[in-house]
Write a protein that holds these residues in place. Structure first.
Motif, PDB file in Angstrom:
ATOM      1  N   ALA A 150     -33.804 -67.055 -73.367  1.00  0.00           N
ATOM      2  CA  ALA A 150     -32.512 -66.425 -73.676  1.00  0.00           C
ATOM      3  C   ALA A 150     -31.390 -67.362 -73.264  1.00  0.00           C
ATOM      4  CB  ALA A 150     -32.374 -65.087 -72.945  1.00  0.00           C
ATOM      5  N   ARG A 206     -34.460 -59.422 -65.857  1.00  0.00           N
ATOM      6  CA  ARG A 206     -33.944 -59.782 -67.167  1.00  0.00           C
ATOM      7  C   ARG A 206     -35.090 -59.637 -68.172  1.00  0.00           C
ATOM      8  NH1 ARG A 206     -30.162 -59.742 -64.291  1.00  0.00           N
ATOM      9  NH2 ARG A 206     -28.414 -61.205 -64.116  1.00  0.00           N
ATOM     10  N   LEU A 207     -34.761 -59.276 -69.399  1.00  0.00           N
ATOM     11  CA  LEU A 207     -35.739 -59.193 -70.491  1.00  0.00           C
ATOM     12  C   LEU A 207     -36.936 -58.323 -70.093  1.00  0.00           C
ATOM     13  CD1 LEU A 207     -35.738 -62.929 -71.695  1.00  0.00           C
ATOM     14  CD2 LEU A 207     -34.200 -61.070 -72.369  1.00  0.00           C
ATOM     15  N   SER A 222     -31.640 -55.455 -72.580  1.00  0.00           N
ATOM     16  CA  SER A 222     -30.435 -56.116 -72.074  1.00  0.00           C
ATOM     17  C   SER A 222     -29.144 -55.423 -72.468  1.00  0.00           C
ATOM     18  CB  SER A 222     -30.392 -57.578 -72.562  1.00  0.00           C
ATOM     19  OG  SER A 222     -31.552 -58.282 -72.167  1.00  0.00           O
ATOM     20  N   TYR A 246     -30.884 -58.980 -77.097  1.00  0.00           N
ATOM     21  CA  TYR A 246     -32.170 -59.230 -76.462  1.00  0.00           C
ATOM     22  C   TYR A 246     -32.766 -57.911 -75.963  1.00  0.00           C
ATOM     23  CZ  TYR A 246     -30.603 -64.130 -76.199  1.00  0.00           C
ATOM     24  OH  TYR A 246     -30.158 -65.380 -76.493  1.00  0.00           O
ATOM     25  N   ARG A 247     -34.066 -57.902 -75.783  1.00  0.00           N
ATOM     26  CA  ARG A 247     -34.750 -56.698 -75.323  1.00  0.00           C
ATOM     27  C   ARG A 247     -34.306 -56.342 -73.901  1.00  0.00           C
ATOM     28  NH1 ARG A 247     -38.400 -60.911 -74.682  1.00  0.00           N
ATOM     29  NH2 ARG A 247     -39.543 -60.967 -72.674  1.00  0.00           N
ATOM     30  N   ASP A 279     -38.187 -66.594 -68.963  1.00  0.00           N
ATOM     31  CA  ASP A 279     -38.948 -65.419 -68.550  1.00  0.00           C
ATOM     32  C   ASP A 279     -40.139 -65.887 -67.714  1.00  0.00           C
ATOM     33  OD1 ASP A 279     -39.646 -62.834 -68.272  1.00  0.00           O
ATOM     34  OD2 ASP A 279     -40.335 -62.526 -70.322  1.00  0.00           O
TER      35      ASP A 279
END
Length: 599
Positions: free
Chosen positions: A197, A46-47, A211, A208-209, A175
């Motif tokens: 997030a 994720r991210l 994603s 979001y980055r 994160d």
């Protein structure tokens, strides 16, 4: 001697046949569902970053359980992770069976790495949307899933039920390792780092980055009505939820049906579930589903927005490739308490509710934050406001979770020294929601419970305080559903406010928050014996001590008494020095340490 005509005998025989047929239908339709939950770390990206994340059967979120009212489950949890863990079946009443409820050190000791435990659950007179989650530290950040209970066969819903469901689990993502976030906060006494997030079904969405491609998409046909089953599995965050250009019809909260009402936005707190109907009555296109924070306190929070996409089956193909942006919903501002209160006030039970009218136990609990003073305010362990450590409490008692035995084990076996049954019935009197004397900011740390007689009618007023900051605390009561009979801003007035209680059709819930700077009143019948946790479902607040335990006594006979503990109930790892063997062990360790020191 009384005689019966052939006609009356035939009537009795007919009624008996119908009764037996109904009983057979119930028994024949009931099923045993057998599952295995493997708890282990798996790579989850994720991210832009891949983390070794604690999952169930390699899934994040975890598996969805689907059963019917009357069914039973046997769920074996196999712990292959490096953390001890327990699983709570949120909203399942666990009648006379607290051993299967799950909160660590309350109804069981956690399942140690390499060990297993089988939760045996019977669904009795419950239906709707519930969920399950880890109840050990912050492991529930990724260890959670839906628990759907359908009605018995041939039992209708109290509204026109759509043919299709869409499951939406709202959550938070760090994160990094959530357990490390918790440990750092425990070490420093400061507030924990906020999440990076919010998520919908485990995905942050395209705001979001890294994603965008994984953004969750739900397809719907023009004119179709579907049911959205919303679950707020977030660790710390209350959320506003909306679907662009679509109205939502609320039909259920916390597995209890409501009188349907329409709204543009839902406010859902951690632990709560809400079912809504949505009809595809807009122009065929793509529409954002969005969730972002409702923050009722004066504290840092994650102000980002999670998204998913509702796409009509005939929506333009270019929009899928990102050339046409979906329509975005109008969401309230993060501090829009008026909208949150107005939403809660519209809820009504779907029919006349069996609310207790005569009250045997009239309880008044303050719920709020606090601060622990430090001898050395400059210490690295005192990084809360002005060199303190954050705390939280109910009736100025900050709950300390035991380690040597679970509360239920100590209660069942009459083991002393683990918990005391002297939790205060009422709070000390002060102006709860304005300027509070600083002498009341520091709670007392203790492990206290309140005892209830079996079948007692209980009323609890949960009064928020302004200590540190006024805030809405979503309070969850294990083992029970309750009726929310009233709420208000400011200090509860026992002479004036009860006259305005709704005793006809108040909503039924298992998790409810007080208005920020206000109070909420609930009622229930204490008909489930055992030790039952009551706590704030904001995980940082629970860790600071915003909790207590009810000890509900047995009634008459085995059908009103706690079942014996299962043979595979996990054992606690910490030693309790009560037996002669334990004392010998303690003496051996003491002599060994002394010998090492002297040598």
């Amino acid at each position: 001697m009384e005689s019966h005509s052939p006609k009356s005998l035939r009537q009795v025989s007919g009624l008996s046949f119908i009764f037996l047929l109904v009983c057979y239908t119930f028994l024949a339709s009931a099923k045993l569902h057998v599952h295995e939950f493997i708890i282990e770390a798996k790579p989850v990206r994720r991210l832009c970053i891949t983390h070794q994340t604690i999952t169930v059967n390699g899934q994040f979120p975890g598996p969805t359980l689907e059963v019917r009212n009357g069914d039973s489950l046997a769920i074996t949890v196999v712990n292959k992770a490096r953390y001890a863990i327990s699983i709570h079946w949120h909203g399942i009443r666990q009648l006379r069976n607290p051993w299967a409820d799950g909160p660590e050190y309350i109804t069981q000791c956690p399942i140690q790495p390499g060990q297993r435990y089988t939760y045996k659950i019977k669904i009795e007179d419950e239906e709707g949307t519930l969920w399950w989650h880890a109840h050990s530290g912050w492991l529930r950040a990724t260890v959670y899933g839906a628990f759907i209970i359908h009605p018995r066969l041939s039992f209708p819903y109290p509204f026109s039920m759509p043919k299709r469901d869409i499951l939406i689990l709202l959550g938070e993502w760090w994160d990094g390792n959530p357990t490390d976030v918790l440990r750092l906060a425990q070490l420093t006494g400061a507030a924990p780092k906020v999440s990076d997030a919010h998520t919908i079904n485990g995905q942050p969405g395209d705001l979001y980055r890294c994603s965008g491609p994984e953004t969750v998409r739900f397809s719907i046909f023009p004119g179709e009505t579907v049911q959205l089953r919303l679950i707020n599995a977030a660790i710390n965050q209350k959320l506003f939820f909306a679907v662009a250009n679509h109205q939502l019809t609320v039909v259920e909260v916390d597995s209890a049906y409501t009188k349907p009402f329409t709204t543009n936005v839902v406010m859902i707190a951690p632990g709560q579930t809400t079912n809504v109907l949505i009809t595809a009555n807009q122009r065929p296109a793509q529409y954002y589903i969005a969730a972002r924070a409702y923050d009722s306190g004066n504290a840092p929070f994650n102000n980002t927005t999670a998204t998913a996409i509702l796409e009509y089956a005939n929506a333009n193909a270019p929009s899928r490739r990102g050339q046409i942006k979906p329509v975005f919903p109008v969401l309230p501002e993060f501090n829009d308490t008026a909208t949150a209160i107005a939403f809660a006030k519209r809820m009504r039970y779907w029919k006349r509710a069996p609310v207790p009218l005569h009250i045997d136990e009239d309880l008044f609990f303050t719920v709020g934050l606090g601060l622990i003073n430090c001898p050395n305010p400059r210490s690295q362990r005192c990084q809360g406001p002005n060199g303190t450590r954050f705390a939280a409490s109910m009736n100025n008692v900050s709950f300390v979770i035991p380690q040597s035995y679970s509360v239920m084990q100590a209660y069942y076996q009459e083991i002393s020294g683990i918990i005391t049954a002297d939790f205060p019935q009422v709070a000390a009197e002060f102006d709860y929601t304005r300027n509070v004397n600083r002498g009341l900011w520091q709670p007392v740390k203790a492990t206290k419970a309140y005892k209830l007689k079996y079948n007692a009618n209980v009323q609890i007023v949960l009064q928020g305080t302004s200590i540190v900051t006024p805030e809405s605390h979503p309070m969850h009561l294990h083992g029970y559903q309750f009726y929310v009979v009233g709420s208000g801003l400011g200090n509860f007035n026992p002479k004036r406010d009860p006259a305005r209680f709704n005793l006809f059709d108040p909503p039924e819930r298992n998790t409810i928050g007080n208005p920020p700077g206000g109070w909420v009143a609930i009622r229930f019948v204490a008909d489930n014996p055992g030790a039952w946790f009551m706590h704030c479902h904001i995980e940082s607040h629970l860790g600071w001590g915003l909790a207590m335990v009810f000890l509900v006594e047995n009634g008459d006979g085995p059908l009103e008494s706690v079942k014996p503990p299962p043979l595979d109930l996990p054992r606690c790892q910490m030693r309790s020095f009560g037996s002669s063997l334990d004392l010998k062990y303690l003496m051996f360790v003491s002599f060994w340490v002394l010998w090492v020191f002297l040598s």
